[in-house]
Write a protein that holds these residues in place. Sequence first.
Motif, PDB file in Angstrom:
ATOM      1  N   TYR A 107      36.869  40.394  40.738  1.00 28.89           N
ATOM      2  CA  TYR A 107      36.538  39.802  39.436  1.00 28.89           C
ATOM      3  C   TYR A 107      36.341  40.825  38.319  1.00 28.89           C
ATOM      4  CZ  TYR A 107      36.027  34.811  40.218  1.00 28.89           C
ATOM      5  OH  TYR A 107      36.296  33.491  40.430  1.00 28.89           O
ATOM      6  N   ILE A 138      30.197  33.486  47.759  1.00 34.01           N
ATOM      7  CA  ILE A 138      30.900  32.402  47.081  1.00 34.01           C
ATOM      8  C   ILE A 138      32.365  32.310  47.507  1.00 34.01           C
ATOM      9  CG2 ILE A 138      31.477  33.811  45.039  1.00 34.01           C
ATOM     10  CD1 ILE A 138      30.705  31.259  43.383  1.00 34.01           C
ATOM     11  N   ASP A 140      35.787  30.399  46.062  1.00 35.91           N
ATOM     12  CA  ASP A 140      36.360  29.510  45.033  1.00 35.91           C
ATOM     13  C   ASP A 140      37.827  29.201  45.319  1.00 35.91           C
ATOM     14  OD1 ASP A 140      37.141  32.033  44.078  1.00 35.91           O
ATOM     15  OD2 ASP A 140      35.988  31.879  42.234  1.00 35.91           O
ATOM     16  N   LYS A 168      32.926  26.562  45.342  1.00 38.94           N
ATOM     17  CA  LYS A 168      33.232  25.979  44.022  1.00 38.94           C
ATOM     18  C   LYS A 168      34.254  24.873  44.154  1.00 38.94           C
ATOM     19  CE  LYS A 168      32.299  29.522  40.678  1.00 38.94           C
ATOM     20  NZ  LYS A 168      32.762  30.389  39.615  1.00 38.94           N
ATOM     21  N   ARG A 188      31.827  26.431  37.473  1.00 43.02           N
ATOM     22  CA  ARG A 188      31.099  27.143  36.420  1.00 43.02           C
ATOM     23  C   ARG A 188      30.802  28.543  36.926  1.00 43.02           C
ATOM     24  NH1 ARG A 188      26.425  23.701  33.673  1.00 43.02           N
ATOM     25  NH2 ARG A 188      26.909  25.260  32.103  1.00 43.02           N
ATOM     26  N   PHE A 189      30.725  29.479  35.986  1.00 47.71           N
ATOM     27  CA  PHE A 189      30.414  30.844  36.393  1.00 47.71           C
ATOM     28  C   PHE A 189      28.895  30.991  36.515  1.00 47.71           C
ATOM     29  CE2 PHE A 189      30.003  35.432  36.082  1.00 47.71           C
ATOM     30  CZ  PHE A 189      30.998  35.822  36.979  1.00 47.71           C
ATOM     31  N   VAL A 190      28.438  31.353  37.671  1.00 49.04           N
ATOM     32  CA  VAL A 190      26.997  31.491  37.897  1.00 49.04           C
ATOM     33  C   VAL A 190      26.651  32.931  38.278  1.00 49.04           C
ATOM     34  CG1 VAL A 190      26.570  29.079  38.531  1.00 49.04           C
ATOM     35  CG2 VAL A 190      27.286  30.701  40.290  1.00 49.04           C
ATOM     36  N   LEU A 195      24.768  37.629  42.865  1.00 49.89           N
ATOM     37  CA  LEU A 195      26.043  37.369  42.181  1.00 49.89           C
ATOM     38  C   LEU A 195      26.005  38.025  40.812  1.00 49.89           C
ATOM     39  CD1 LEU A 195      26.497  33.651  43.100  1.00 49.89           C
ATOM     40  CD2 LEU A 195      28.187  35.445  43.524  1.00 49.89           C
ATOM     41  N   ASP A 196      27.080  38.708  40.444  1.00 51.16           N
ATOM     42  CA  ASP A 196      27.052  39.510  39.217  1.00 51.16           C
ATOM     43  C   ASP A 196      28.027  39.020  38.159  1.00 51.16           C
ATOM     44  OD1 ASP A 196      29.455  40.378  40.617  1.00 51.16           O
ATOM     45  OD2 ASP A 196      29.544  41.970  39.119  1.00 51.16           O
TER      46      ASP A 196
HETATM   47  N1  HPA Z   1      29.726  34.257  39.710  1.00 51.42           N
HETATM   48  C1  HPA Z   1      29.781  35.542  40.142  1.00 51.42           C
HETATM   49  N2  HPA Z   1      30.769  36.024  40.876  1.00 51.42           N
HETATM   50  C2  HPA Z   1      31.753  35.178  41.202  1.00 51.42           C
HETATM   51  C3  HPA Z   1      31.758  33.840  40.804  1.00 51.42           C
HETATM   52  C4  HPA Z   1      30.688  33.350  40.019  1.00 51.42           C
HETATM   53  O1  HPA Z   1      30.609  32.171  39.613  1.00 51.42           O
HETATM   54  N3  HPA Z   1      32.875  33.276  41.320  1.00 51.42           N
HETATM   55  C5  HPA Z   1      33.513  34.263  42.004  1.00 51.42           C
HETATM   56  N4  HPA Z   1      32.870  35.414  41.932  1.00 51.42           N
END
Ligand code: HPA
Length: 220
Positions: A107, A138, A140, A168, A188-190, A195-196
């Motif tokens: 990411y 996570i 997705d 997700k 949604r991005f969390v 999680l960063d």
């Molecule tokens: N948040 C942080 N990292 C991630 C996410 C997210 O929603 N989805 C995949 N990597």
Amino acid sequence: MDDRWTDQAVEIADNWPGYALELFTYPEHYHGDVESVYIPHGVIMNRIECLARDILDDLGHDNLMVLCVLKGGYKFCADLVDSVKAQSRSFDHPITTRVEFIRLKSYLNDCATQDLHIIGPEDLSMLTGKNVLIVEAIVDTGKTMKMLLQHVEKFQPRTVRVASLLLKRIPGGATTLPDYVGFIIPNRFVVGYALDYNEYFRDLNHICVISETGKLKYKL
Ligand code: HPA
Ligand code: MG
């Protein structure tokens, strides 16, 4: 969505706004950078106890080799392994757990990049013949999980299961699903609970929704 999950995983609705920030404590340096508390830390911890129970039910009395997917999976992995160990203490023969780590990255800002890669280690021969539980924060698109499963299978573990704290709900999302899922969430991005967003927010205990201010402040 596979109906395996409907009564097991906690499904969060598309219109869930999260809890008001005023109800919680969180680091002062993130004030203004998050919009709401999406999943409070206490709820995460309780859900992890349920997952640990399910894992032990399936595992029986076999020992467990955990493969923690860094960096996002480190908190979930630590808390899950703690809970598995605590619950297995009531067994006549408590199981043993061993934890190994693998580092992946895919990411940039809040978007998945095309090139996801295994940063290391390449050699996972310690998994050979073991009951492996891959622990991720996570899932997705499911691409990372698929690639990782293919990589792990090369080392001929006895069994492989996957636990993901979050799954997700995205159009054309993961076709291979994790065996254990904490929460199914909207697209949604969390951030938070390891999680960063560009390496920020890992030090937030709750899972939160980032604000526009937060996105701009920590954008690369
Ligand atoms: N948040 C942080 N990292 C991630 C996410 C997210 O929603 N989805 C995949 N990597
Ligand atoms: Mg990340």
